[in-house]
Design a protein around this motif. Structure first.
Motif, short mmCIF file in Angstrom:
data_model
loop_
_atom_site.label_atom_id
_atom_site.label_comp_id
_atom_site.label_asym_id
_atom_site.label_seq_id
_atom_site.Cartn_x
_atom_site.Cartn_y
_atom_site.Cartn_z
N ARG A 72 0.83 -1.21 0.00
CA ARG A 72 0.00 0.00 0.00
C ARG A 72 0.86 1.26 0.00
O ARG A 72 0.59 2.23 -0.69
CB ARG A 72 -0.91 0.01 1.23
CG ARG A 72 -2.11 -0.92 1.14
CD ARG A 72 -3.06 -0.70 2.30
NE ARG A 72 -2.49 -1.03 3.60
CZ ARG A 72 -2.18 -0.15 4.54
NH1 ARG A 72 -2.35 1.14 4.34
NH2 ARG A 72 -1.67 -0.56 5.69
N PRO A 97 0.95 5.67 -2.72
CA PRO A 97 -0.03 6.53 -2.05
C PRO A 97 -1.01 7.21 -3.01
O PRO A 97 -2.01 7.75 -2.58
CB PRO A 97 0.82 7.55 -1.31
CG PRO A 97 2.14 7.53 -1.97
CD PRO A 97 2.33 6.13 -2.49
N HIS A 146 -7.60 1.71 -3.15
CA HIS A 146 -7.62 2.80 -2.16
C HIS A 146 -7.54 4.17 -2.82
O HIS A 146 -7.83 5.19 -2.17
CB HIS A 146 -6.46 2.62 -1.17
CG HIS A 146 -6.53 1.35 -0.39
ND1 HIS A 146 -7.32 1.20 0.72
CD2 HIS A 146 -5.90 0.16 -0.57
CE1 HIS A 146 -7.17 -0.03 1.19
NE2 HIS A 146 -6.32 -0.69 0.43
N GLN A 150 -4.41 8.88 -1.85
CA GLN A 150 -4.48 9.08 -0.41
C GLN A 150 -4.33 10.57 -0.05
O GLN A 150 -3.65 11.32 -0.76
CB GLN A 150 -3.38 8.28 0.29
CG GLN A 150 -3.47 6.77 0.02
CD GLN A 150 -4.68 6.14 0.66
OE1 GLN A 150 -4.74 5.96 1.87
NE2 GLN A 150 -5.68 5.82 -0.15
N THR A 151 -4.93 10.98 1.04
CA THR A 151 -4.78 12.35 1.52
C THR A 151 -3.49 12.49 2.32
O THR A 151 -2.85 11.49 2.68
CB THR A 151 -5.96 12.75 2.41
OG1 THR A 151 -5.90 11.96 3.62
CG2 THR A 151 -7.28 12.51 1.71
N ASP A 202 -3.90 10.53 5.39
CA ASP A 202 -3.73 9.10 5.15
C ASP A 202 -2.24 8.73 5.15
O ASP A 202 -1.83 7.72 5.75
CB ASP A 202 -4.32 8.71 3.78
CG ASP A 202 -5.82 8.86 3.73
OD1 ASP A 202 -6.48 8.69 4.78
OD2 ASP A 202 -6.34 9.14 2.63
N ASN A 251 -0.82 8.81 8.56
CA ASN A 251 -1.22 7.61 9.30
C ASN A 251 -0.40 6.39 8.89
O ASN A 251 -0.08 5.53 9.72
CB ASN A 251 -2.71 7.34 9.11
CG ASN A 251 -3.59 8.34 9.84
OD1 ASN A 251 -3.15 8.97 10.81
ND2 ASN A 251 -4.82 8.50 9.39
N MET A 252 -0.07 6.32 7.60
CA MET A 252 0.80 5.24 7.13
C MET A 252 2.16 5.29 7.83
O MET A 252 2.71 4.27 8.24
CB MET A 252 1.00 5.35 5.62
CG MET A 252 -0.15 4.91 4.76
SD MET A 252 0.31 5.09 3.01
CE MET A 252 -1.22 4.63 2.21
#
Length: 558
Positions: free
Chosen positions: A387, A391, A422, A425-426, A429, A432-433
């Motif tokens: 993942r 991103p 997904h 991503q913001t 996000d 958080n990763m």
């Protein structure tokens, strides 16, 4: 004289794109081919009907002189530098030998993207003149030919990210290339890599790189061209990058030495033409690929001595002691039989057993303590890294590849398929990763400490080199990119053999594990070399080399 086409062995072609794209690609290949003197062509019947193993063919065509064979076969970079400094060979003779051998290797494995013999000879001439005038070498790599991965800028050449739309002309050297040039290195070629740079099959718009020992297998990626070229002895020292196994995988597939340092140990300034979203959470490293432990030392020590951190403040100015690093007390070595996610294919298990038996010999008990080691949550690490590589869900890369009519290759779409659902991503996000990644790193370190080892040794990959388009699972290398630990891959005497089977009591550790067994039973891996990987804690790169100095004699390393 009747001319014939310049041909490169391709038992499995890369996918075809639109007619417009194929026309542009054909023109690109033609421009490359027109630079090659016909006297360097491999016999047409060999290209049309190649043997499975081409690793020993380069010396059989009469293209190389006896001295050129001696230069390319009988040295590592360290001893060749000494021979040039001692005036046994001129830099011109050495450059000529490696240029010729490289273009022969390319015809057999599709390992090159650019070949600039004339420029290399000019550079070598100036080095010979410098030595004659000053009575000393320009630096420790004086006259040593160094091959460079395609995406790394060299002044006056082109670079790319493995697909047509990313090709750019470079007007100046990247930082590492400039350092190597100042040390006396001679540049003569650039090497092939994958579309996207992000998988373990080097299959770009230039074609598909073949494993010299079995052309139906991959040479690895993303530094597969380097690995094949070095294995074919068309290079003595190359430069690779590694964000998931891109130095270690190809080095293992082709049976050579490769070093992935901790990130920001060696300079990566200007190494790629565009931002790489994967590096928001998984950092890339750059390092040497070569023929011996001491060549990795030669490269690393001299690059660090050039103080690249003064130009690039991202670099951590760690002191380098390398192979001279003392190890207090017995070296505690953890042996990895499997990572708890995928049990390796039979020849890899044989190589691990070979190493464990040697390391456990009672005569080494005063210097080595050997114990079993299981990496922390390899399954979770693989799911997370897939993942975090993308991103943006892989969307930008897919669009950039397709805009020229180039097809998306199978392993390109494979590597972003987990991130694709997904989408983009913001910033939150991605933050958080990073939190998730760092929590994993802390848990991994705690687990390593609890198992009480200095270094670990184990598989580099789930098997030997993979069949083309099947390098799906690189968990054994990507784990150490995720936690940013340094690793070196080392050759073993083990090779894949015909007729090897899994143990009768085998039970798959996961669906991926069962798939790996299926791939083994469907494939032919005969003669593929097997390497092992030695890993140390983050920023313990010198301690890793200190451990290798101890393991050298035990495992019979060069």
């Amino acid at each position: 004289m009747v001319t014939r086409p310049f041909n490169v062995i391709q038992p499995k072609n890369v996918p075809e794109g639109t007619p417009e794209y194929e026309a542009k690609r054909t023109a690109l290949l033609r421009a490359f081919n027109e630079k090659i003197p016909q006297e360097y062509y491999v016999p047409e019947d060999v290209v049309k009907n190649p043997p499975q193993d081409v690793s020993g063919l380069a010396t059989t065509f009469g293209i190389l002189t006896p001295e050129e064979i001696e230069i390319t076969e009988n040295y590592d970079a360290t001893s060749l530098a000494e021979a040039i400094a001692g005036r046994k060979y001129t830099a011109v003779a050495v450059a000529t030998a490696f240029c010729k051998r490289a273009i022969v290797a390319h015809q057999l494995t599709c390992c090159l993207t650019q070949w600039f013999m004339d420029e290399a000879i000019e550079q070598a001439k100036s080095l010979d003149e410098y030595l004659a005038k000053n009575g000393k070498t320009m630096g420790p790599l004086h006259g040593v030919p160094v091959s460079i991965k395609d995406h790394m800028p060299i002044a006056g050449t082109y670079s790319s990210m493995g697909f047509f739309g990313s090709i750019v002309k470079n007007e100046k050297d990247s930082q590492l290339v400039a350092i190597l040039r100042s040390l006396g290195a001679v540049f003569y070629c650039k090497t092939n890599q994958p579309q996207t740079l992000m998988h373990l099959e080097s299959d770009s718009h230039w074609g598909r790189v073949l494993n010299p020992y079995n052309i139906h297998l991959s040479a690895g990626g993303s530094t597969g061209g380097e690995a094949a070229l070095i294995a074919m002895k068309g290079s003595i020292l190359g430069v690779g990058t590694d964000i998931g196994g891109s130095i270690r995988g190809p080095s293992a597939f082709c049976g050579i030495y490769g070093f992935k340092p901790t990130s920001y140990t060696l300079p990566m300034k200007d190494m790629i033409a565009a931002p790489f979203p994967a590096e928001l959470n998984v950092l890339c490293s750059i390092g040497p690929m070569c023929r011996s432990l001491r060549d990795m030392e030669l490269f690393t020590s001299n690059v660090i001595a050039a103080k690249p951190h003064l130009e690039d403040p991202r670099i951590v100015p760690m002191p380098w002691t390398g192979l001279q690093t003392p190890i207090g007390g017995r070296l505690k070595v953890g042996v990895i039989s499997n990572d708890g996610f995928i049990d390796p294919q039979p020849p890899v298990k044989r190589a691990v057993s070979w190493a464990k038996e040697l390391l456990s010999d009672p005569k080494y008990s005063e210097i080595l303590e050997v114990k079993d080691f299981t990496p922390y949550d390899a399954t979770g690490a693989w799911a997370k890294i897939l993942r975090m590589y993308w991103p943006d869900g892989g969307k930008a890369m897919a669009e950039h590849i397709s805009e020229t009519g180039e097809p998306i290759h199978p392993l390109s779409s494979w590597i972003w398929k987990d991130a694709e659902p997904h989408g983009m991503q913001t910033g939150v996000d991605v933050s958080n990763m990073r939190w998730e990644r760092d929590a994993f790193r802390i848990a991994f370190a705690e687990n390593w400490n609890a198992q009480d080892v200095d270094v670990v040794i184990g598989p580099c990959f789930v098997g030997p080199a993979s069949a083309h388009d099947t390098a799906f699972y690189w968990t054994y290398t990507s784990l150490y990119n995720f936690i940013d630990y340094p690793g070196v891959v080392i050759p073993t005497p083990i090779k894949a053999e015909k007729g090897e089977v899994y143990a009768q009591d085998y039970k798959p550790l996961s669906d991926a594990c069962a798939h790996v067994k299926q791939l083994w039973e469907e494939g032919n891996f005969e003669k593929a070399p097997i390497n092992l990987q030695v890993v140390a804690r983050k920023y313990h790169d010198s301690q890793l080399f200190g451990a290798l100095a101890i393991l050298k004699d035990v495992l019979g390393l060069q």
